[in-house]
Structures are given as structure tokens and as C-alpha cells.
Design a protein around this motif. Structure first.
Motif, short mmCIF file in Angstrom:
data_model
loop_
_atom_site.label_atom_id
_atom_site.label_comp_id
_atom_site.label_asym_id
_atom_site.label_seq_id
_atom_site.Cartn_x
_atom_site.Cartn_y
_atom_site.Cartn_z
N ALA A 224 6.61 27.98 109.19
CA ALA A 224 8.02 27.78 108.80
C ALA A 224 8.90 28.89 109.38
O ALA A 224 10.03 28.65 109.80
N LEU A 225 8.37 30.11 109.42
CA LEU A 225 9.14 31.23 109.96
C LEU A 225 9.35 31.07 111.47
O LEU A 225 10.43 31.35 111.99
N ARG A 226 8.31 30.61 112.15
CA ARG A 226 8.44 30.37 113.60
C ARG A 226 9.47 29.30 113.88
O ARG A 226 10.27 29.40 114.84
N GLU A 227 9.48 28.23 113.06
CA GLU A 227 10.47 27.17 113.25
C GLU A 227 11.89 27.72 113.07
O GLU A 227 12.81 27.37 113.80
N HIS A 228 12.04 28.58 112.08
CA HIS A 228 13.36 29.19 111.84
C HIS A 228 13.78 30.06 113.02
O HIS A 228 14.94 29.99 113.47
N GLU A 229 12.86 30.86 113.50
CA GLU A 229 13.18 31.78 114.60
C GLU A 229 13.40 31.04 115.90
O GLU A 229 14.08 31.53 116.81
N GLY A 230 12.83 29.81 116.00
CA GLY A 230 12.99 29.04 117.22
C GLY A 230 14.30 28.27 117.29
O GLY A 230 14.68 27.76 118.34
N ASN A 231 14.98 28.17 116.15
CA ASN A 231 16.26 27.42 116.12
C ASN A 231 17.42 28.28 116.62
O ASN A 231 17.39 29.49 116.56
N PHE B 148 12.92 29.86 103.72
CA PHE B 148 12.07 28.72 103.34
C PHE B 148 12.84 27.71 102.49
O PHE B 148 12.64 26.50 102.62
N LEU B 149 13.71 28.21 101.61
CA LEU B 149 14.50 27.29 100.78
C LEU B 149 15.43 26.43 101.64
O LEU B 149 15.62 25.24 101.37
N ALA B 150 16.01 27.05 102.67
CA ALA B 150 16.94 26.32 103.54
C ALA B 150 16.24 25.18 104.28
O ALA B 150 16.91 24.23 104.72
N GLN B 151 14.93 25.25 104.41
CA GLN B 151 14.18 24.22 105.12
C GLN B 151 13.72 23.08 104.20
O GLN B 151 13.21 22.07 104.68
N LYS C 24 -0.47 30.44 106.41
CA LYS C 24 -0.31 29.63 107.62
C LYS C 24 0.97 28.81 107.58
O LYS C 24 1.73 28.76 108.56
N LEU C 25 1.21 28.17 106.44
CA LEU C 25 2.41 27.35 106.30
C LEU C 25 3.68 28.21 106.38
O LEU C 25 4.68 27.82 107.00
N ALA C 26 3.63 29.37 105.76
CA ALA C 26 4.79 30.27 105.77
C ALA C 26 5.08 30.78 107.17
O ALA C 26 6.24 30.84 107.60
N ARG C 27 4.04 31.14 107.90
CA ARG C 27 4.22 31.63 109.27
C ARG C 27 4.77 30.52 110.17
O ARG C 27 5.63 30.77 111.03
N LEU D 30 3.36 35.97 102.20
CA LEU D 30 3.58 36.41 103.58
C LEU D 30 4.11 37.84 103.64
O LEU D 30 3.65 38.65 104.46
N ALA D 31 5.06 38.18 102.78
CA ALA D 31 5.63 39.54 102.80
C ALA D 31 4.57 40.57 102.47
O ALA D 31 4.47 41.61 103.15
N ARG D 32 3.77 40.32 101.46
CA ARG D 32 2.73 41.29 101.11
C ARG D 32 1.68 41.41 102.21
O ARG D 32 1.15 42.49 102.47
N ARG D 33 1.41 40.28 102.89
CA ARG D 33 0.48 40.32 104.02
C ARG D 33 1.07 41.14 105.15
O ARG D 33 0.37 41.95 105.78
N GLU D 34 2.36 40.97 105.42
CA GLU D 34 3.04 41.76 106.45
C GLU D 34 3.04 43.24 106.11
O GLU D 34 3.03 44.09 107.00
#
Length: 368
Positions: free
Chosen positions: A361-368, A305-308, A356-359, A328-332
């Protein structure tokens, strides 16, 4: 039936004391990996319910925290992403008070202590209470009884760390170690001290003789993770420095103070537990695998998230990304969003938005 402490209450002049509660897990209980948040909340609720004025002081962000809480010391097993407290297992939990009004409250509270600690996910009956750190005053602790040995040992029995320039510092650097004690001492002892002069003296005259430490990550506090160290450190004092009686007297007092006040940051969430001499194995409160896994996940998400962010080194960016990563981690890891929101003191809808925002952002990271 509540447990009655089997010791003589300390006097009204007491300013520092430590008590240890023996708890029993009567069932196979499962706790979240960062259960220290629950212990912290339970203790603060006990104060709030009986002394609102003292409670407001404990929540005051302007002062040093006048108490420490240990982790549960005992058999903690990992069961998936949670911690298992096996049936009929005993645990030790220590509370220290560093402030006269809190010592008075603690003495009164112990006369009618609850039957059990309720951690939302588990109820742990209290079986015994003992004074584990003698009742003291700051004046008595400062009094020289015998000169500190040229070499002295401190054991850091739960993960211990410092903050330095926005990052974790998992090293027992003497200046950092004694600065953490001095901050609390200065706040509560009300003693006139030239802090910079003393810390410069420590930097020059106190050194590490030997150590056996390990670095470890753990989830601690309400947000983010901590990189800390545990283990034993032998410190040495320069021979000529022992002639400086003023600084030696303060150094000796702070060494004695260390087990009460803990070392480093997040000592109210179980970090920085410290003892004099070399600790026995049963005194160690090392994180279980589940706690380390949660810390690693929070750290990994925070980096993503920081990298974004446009300004990754900005304090606000760090705070926001740490919160997103924690939620997000605790939810996971299977915790309910409602419980996470309560622990982080967030509105439920805010916590939901963060997930929602964290998920996303994670999808955007995984999609790159």
C-alpha cells in the motif's frame, strides 16, 4: 535477593492504593520507543502466574481497567529510533490498584516481589518500593474532610487524551476529565449515582481558570498513536454551585481519586498520569524524541492507508489501518516481527501478512 518493602502492609479492606518501584538501569539499555507495552505485559504476566481468576478479570473488555501503570520517570534519551536508559540511572515506576481483589493481590505479591523487571530488551533490578498513594477505601475517599477550594489544580504529568467521535481530543475539557474519573468510580465504588445529572452540573459549574499545557503525540497502547496534552490546569467552581452539597461531595471525591485512576484513556499504558497541585519538573514523564518520531510515523502511515480505503470513516477501516501502520512503523524502527506479533496478540503469519500488505500500500501511494 528480592527487595522487601519498607512499609506496613495495608489492611484487607483496602480498595485503592498506589505503589512506586525504584528501578536501576545497571547497563546502557536500549528500549523500543513504545516500551509501555512491555511494562503492561510484564505486569499482567505477574498476575496471570499467581492468580488466573483475577488475570481473566483484568483482561475482561467489558469492565473498566482496575489499575494504572505509569511510564518510567527518569532520564530517557533518544538513540536513533530507540530509547537509551544510561548505565546506573534510577527510574520510578508506579502501579495503582482501584479494586479490592487487586489490592489484596498486590499486597501478597510485594511480599515476594521479583528481583527485577524483565522487559525483553532490558532487565531493570528493583531497588526500593514505597507507598506513593495512601491505601484507601471508596467510602473513606467519599467522606468530606474539608470542602474543596473554589479553585483547584491538577497536573497531567504524562500525555493525556480522550476519544471523541472517533478522533483524539487533547484538551482538558471539564466534562471529559470528570467523566473519565466517574466511569472508574462507578464501576468500582458500587455507588448509586445519576451520572448524567452530575456531568451536566460539571459542564455548567466547573470551568478552566488558567492552564499551561502543551500538545504532544506519542505511541501508546498496542495499536496506533495518541495525541494528548501535558501540563498544569487550574479549574474553578461557580460560587453558587458550592451550595449543592451532593454534587460538591462527589466532585471532591473524584478530585482526590484522580491521581489513583489517571485521566482519559490508555492509563494502563502510561498515559493520563495525574497529580494534585502543580507538579515539580522531576515528576513529568514526557515522551522522548524517539517516542514522538514513532508516533508521527504511525500517524502518517495511518493517514496514507485510510485514504486508500473505500470507507475511510468505517470503524473497521480505522482499526485495520491503525494495525497496519503500527506493525510497519515498529518494523521500520528495528523491532523484530516476532516481538511485534506478541505485543499485538497476533499470529506471527498474520503479522507477516500485514507487513507485506502495508508495504504494498505504501509503494502504491509513493508511486502516485
Amino acid at each position: 535477593m528480592s527487595i522487601k518493602p519498607q512499609f506496613k502492609p495495608w489492611t484487607a479492606s483496602t480498595e485503592i492504593v498506589g505503589v512506586t518501584l525504584t528501578l536501576r538501569s545497571t547497563l546502557d539499555n536500549l528500549l523500543p520507543a513504545n516500551y509501555g507495552v512491555g511494562l503492561h505485559a510484564w505486569f499482567l504476566h505477574q498476575v496471570r502466574d499467581s492468580d488466573p481468576i483475577l488475570s481473566a478479570y483484568l483482561h475482561d473488555g467489558e469492565s473498566e481497567k482496575p489499575f494504572t501503570l505509569s511510564p518510567l520517570v527518569g532520564k530517557l534519551l533518544s538513540r536513533g529510533d530507540r530509547l537509551l536508559l544510561p548505565k546506573q540511572t534510577l527510574y520510578r515506576w508506579t502501579i495503582t490498584a482501584l479494586y479490592k481483589p487487586l489490592c489484596k493481590w498486590l499486597a501478597k505479591w510485594l511480599k515476594n516481589v521479583p528481583e527485577a523487571i524483565d522487559l525483553r530488551d532490558a532487565t531493570l533490578p528493583i531497588e526500593a518500593i514505597e507507598i506513593s498513594l495512601p491505601a484507601m477505601t471508596y467510602k473513606k475517599m467519599f467522606k468530606v474532610e474539608r470542602q474543596l477550594a473554589r479553585n483547584f489544580t491538577l497536573s497531567f504529568t504524562s500525555p493525556t487524551g480522550f476519544r471523541s467521535k472517533g478522533h483524539h481530543l487533547p484538551l482538558p475539557i471539564p466534562r471529559n476529565v470528570f467523566h473519565s474519573y466517574l466511569r472508574r468510580w462507578s464501576d468500582f465504588a458500587k455507588q448509586s449515582i445519576d451520572k448524567e445529572e452530575f456531568l451536566n452540573w460539571v459542564e455548567e459549574k466547573v470551568y478552566i481558570n488558567s492552564h499551561n499545557i502543551a500538545t504532544i503525540k506519542t505511541a501508546a497502547g498496542k495499536r496506533g498513536m495518541v495525541t494528548g496534552f501535558t501540563g498544569v490546569v487550574e479549574f474553578g467552581i461557580d460560587g453558587a454551585a458550592r451550595n449543592d452539597l451532593t454534587q460538591m461531595q462527589l466532585l471532591q471525591a473524584l478530585v482526590r481519586y484522580a491521581p489513583y485512576c489517571g485521566t482519559g484513556h490508555k492509563t494502563t499504558f502510561g498515559l493520563g498520569q495525574t497529580s494534585l497541585g502543580e507538579a515539580e519538573g522531576y515528576d513529568l514523564a514526557l515522551p522522548a524524541i524517539a517516542e514522538i518520531k514513532l508516533a508521527d510515523r504511525i500517524a502518517a502511515l495511518t493517514d496514507i492507508f485510510l485514504a486508500q480505503r473505500k470507507r475511510p470513516n468505517n470503524d473497521r477501516s480505522r482499526q485495520i489501518t491503525a494495525t497496519w501502520a503500527t506493525v510497519l512503523a515498529r518494523r521500520e524502527f528495528g523491532e523484530s516481527l516476532q516481538d511485534i506479533a506478541v505485543d499485538l496478540e497476533l499470529n506471527y503469519q498474520t503479522a507477516k501478512t500485514y507487513v507485506k500488505l502495508a508495504r504494498r500500500a505504501l509503494r502504491e501511494h509513493e508511486g502516485n
